[in-house]
Scaffold this active site. Structure first.
Site, PDB file in Angstrom:
ATOM      1  N   ASN A   1      21.747  13.252  24.147  1.00 23.88           N
ATOM      2  CA  ASN A   1      22.601  12.777  25.134  1.00 23.88           C
ATOM      3  C   ASN A   1      23.337  11.515  24.989  1.00 23.88           C
ATOM      4  OD1 ASN A   1      23.632  11.987  27.583  1.00 23.88           O
ATOM      5  ND2 ASN A   1      21.603  12.254  28.650  1.00 23.88           N
TER       6      ASN A   1
ATOM      7  N   ARG B   1      24.320  17.319  25.478  1.00 22.55           N
ATOM      8  CA  ARG B   1      24.757  17.351  26.949  1.00 22.55           C
ATOM      9  C   ARG B   1      26.105  16.836  27.149  1.00 22.55           C
ATOM     10  NH1 ARG B   1      21.532  13.744  31.766  1.00 22.55           N
ATOM     11  NH2 ARG B   1      22.603  14.945  33.491  1.00 22.55           N
TER      12      ARG B   1
ATOM     13  N   HIS C   1      24.643  17.907  37.589  1.00 18.93           N
ATOM     14  CA  HIS C   1      22.854  18.033  37.426  1.00 18.93           C
ATOM     15  C   HIS C   1      22.981  19.692  37.347  1.00 18.93           C
ATOM     16  CE1 HIS C   1      22.194  14.252  40.014  1.00 18.93           C
ATOM     17  NE2 HIS C   1      22.205  14.138  38.735  1.00 18.93           N
TER      18      HIS C   1
ATOM     19  N   ARG D   1      25.055   4.475  44.602  1.00 17.25           N
ATOM     20  CA  ARG D   1      26.466   5.143  45.058  1.00 17.25           C
ATOM     21  C   ARG D   1      26.429   5.528  46.567  1.00 17.25           C
ATOM     22  NH1 ARG D   1      25.775   9.793  40.528  1.00 17.25           N
ATOM     23  NH2 ARG D   1      25.053   8.480  39.291  1.00 17.25           N
TER      24      ARG D   1
ATOM     25  N   GLU E   1      15.808  18.956  31.500  1.00 20.83           N
ATOM     26  CA  GLU E   1      17.103  19.289  31.239  1.00 20.83           C
ATOM     27  C   GLU E   1      16.993  19.315  29.841  1.00 20.83           C
ATOM     28  OE1 GLU E   1      17.844  16.130  34.125  1.00 20.83           O
ATOM     29  OE2 GLU E   1      20.070  17.070  34.500  1.00 20.83           O
TER      30      GLU E   1
END
Ligand code: ADP
Length: 399
Positions: A7, A91, A180, A241, A384
């Site tokens: 990643n 990823r 996601h 956020r 993940e």
């Protein structure tokens, strides 16, 4: 197979080395401050202490080379040589409308990832750098790209379309993509497996609640809607956020606060809003709970805004699917925070959703469904990296 999962961020690189024979992680770690002063590497061989060092890296390829040295030599070794690594899985944040699944990296795929840079300007260049770095450091080893957006590509057009002039969709591909996806795919499949049901027969709402949070409606194994949009800013209020808001607020705040630069405004919405913005305490849910329990009213309000928003998404996605069989909670907050889970489904009893308080206070993969609940409520830890390793193995095996 031994699969290295990467990643890559703009100045960092996280990795895990999987042995897919038993799904175990042989080693994992992190290269930080690549290309800037203060380079640092952390490497943890399974079952052994973490090795840490200051290490200057001019490029991501320098980082990969160091990671391979650590994995193959001395006390930190977990394999004999680089040739034992069968493939690398990456990823990649944004696959636009170009990718609805994981793919073997080819020159065309690299071009397509580049074409998606305007959609993921912060992450895609870094993800591509990670791929090029592995090419440089590891030669022609097969590489696979796994996209955060791919699982959501099955959304119908009326779910992904924004009601703005159609030409913006045609010219700039402005639409909902969602993120996601790897996690929503994994936990929805795991939920079906856990219940011993065929996913084709289930209407599932998956709640991925972490620093960034998103919810997906998964009908018969296919995503039909999700809360994040063109970018990961839309949807639930998150750690920092804003999530959904009236777009006219931007002009209002900019005028009144003397902000002339839209990127400064977006920085406020991305980094200074959400739980941090409302509470003024923290973006971290553990801090928020502690503050709320100590009587902080704004921390309490922030948490109420979060769970209220989750509840509305669950309700609206039940409506979108014309039914609901399972609600799944996952990621840092969803897996660990019983209070958030309980508050998120409070008031949904009329839809047949009930949680059991005692079961809800346990950890791991658990059925927290309350007595008499028609809808199953599950907690399923996401993974993940494991999905990236599995996809990579499947693609590479078929070569
Ligand atoms: P990211 O989106 O960065 O992957 P995570 O999924 O790791 O984030 O979630 C991070 C959030 O999870 C933090 O707000 C943290 O407070 C929360 N969290 C992590 N562990 C726990 C825990 N044991 N109890 C409550 N909250 C937790």
């Amino acid at each position: 197979m031994k699969i290295l999962v990467i990643n890559a961020g703009s100045s960092s690189l996280k990795y895990q080395l999987f042995d897919t024979a038993d799904g175990s992680v042989l080693a994992k770690g992190l290269c930080e401050r690549i290309g800037i002063p203060g380079g640092h590497v952390k490497h943890t061989p399974a079952g052994r202490d973490t090795f840490e060092e200051d290490y200057k890296m001019d490029s991501h390829a320098d980082g990969i080379r160091r990671v391979i040295e650590l994995m193959t030599t001395g006390d930190t070794a977990v394999i004999g040589s680089m040739s034992e690594i069968d493939a690398v899985g990456h990823r990649v944040l944004h696959g636009g409308a170009e990718f609805s699944g994981s793919v073997l990296v080819t020159p065309e795929v690299k071009e397509a990832i580049k074409r998606c840079i305007p959609l993921g300007p912060l992450h895609n260049p870094a993800n591509l750098t990670g791929i090029l770095a592995c090419e440089e450091a590891m030669g022609d080893i097969p590489q696979v790209a796994v996209f955060d957006t791919a699982f959501h590509q099955t959304m119908p057009d009326y779910a992904y379309m924004y009601a703005i002039p159609y030409e913006y969709y045609e010219k700039y591909q402005i639409r909902r993509y969602g993120f996601h996806g790897t996690s929503h795919r994994y936990v929805s499949a795991k939920a079906a497996e856990f219940l011993g049901k065929d996913i084709k027969d289930l209407k599932i709402v998956t709640c991925h609640l972490g620093n960034g949070s998103s919810i997906a409606a998964v009908d018969g194994g296919k995503c039909v809607d999700t809360s994040m949009g063109l970018t990961p800013l839309e949807g639930l209020p998150m750690g920092t956020r804003s999530g959904n808001l009236d777009p006219a607020i931007l002009e209002f705040v900019m005028k009144n606060e003397g902000i002339s630069d839209i990127s400064e405004m977006l920085n406020i919405l991305n980094k200074k809003s959400g739980m941090l913005g409302i509470s003024g305490v923290s973006s971290d849910f553990r801090d928020l709970f502690a503050a709320r329990d100590a009587g902080n009213e704004r921390a309490k309000l922030a948490l109420s805004c979060f769970t209220y928003s989750i509840r509305k998404f669950i309700g609206s996605y039940a409506a979108a699917m014309g039914g609901l069989d399972v609600v799944v909670f996952t990621a840092g907050v969803g897996e660990n925070n019983a209070g958030i889970r309980a508050d998120s489904v409070k008031g949904l009893e009329f839809m047949g959703v009930k949680i059991d308080d005692a079961k809800n206070n346990t950890r791991g993969t658990v059925d927290v469904t309350g007595e008499g609940s028609r809808v199953k409520v599950l907690v399923i830890p996401t993974d993940e990296e494991f999905v990236i390793a599995s996809d990579t193995e499947e693609i590479v095996k078929a070569l």
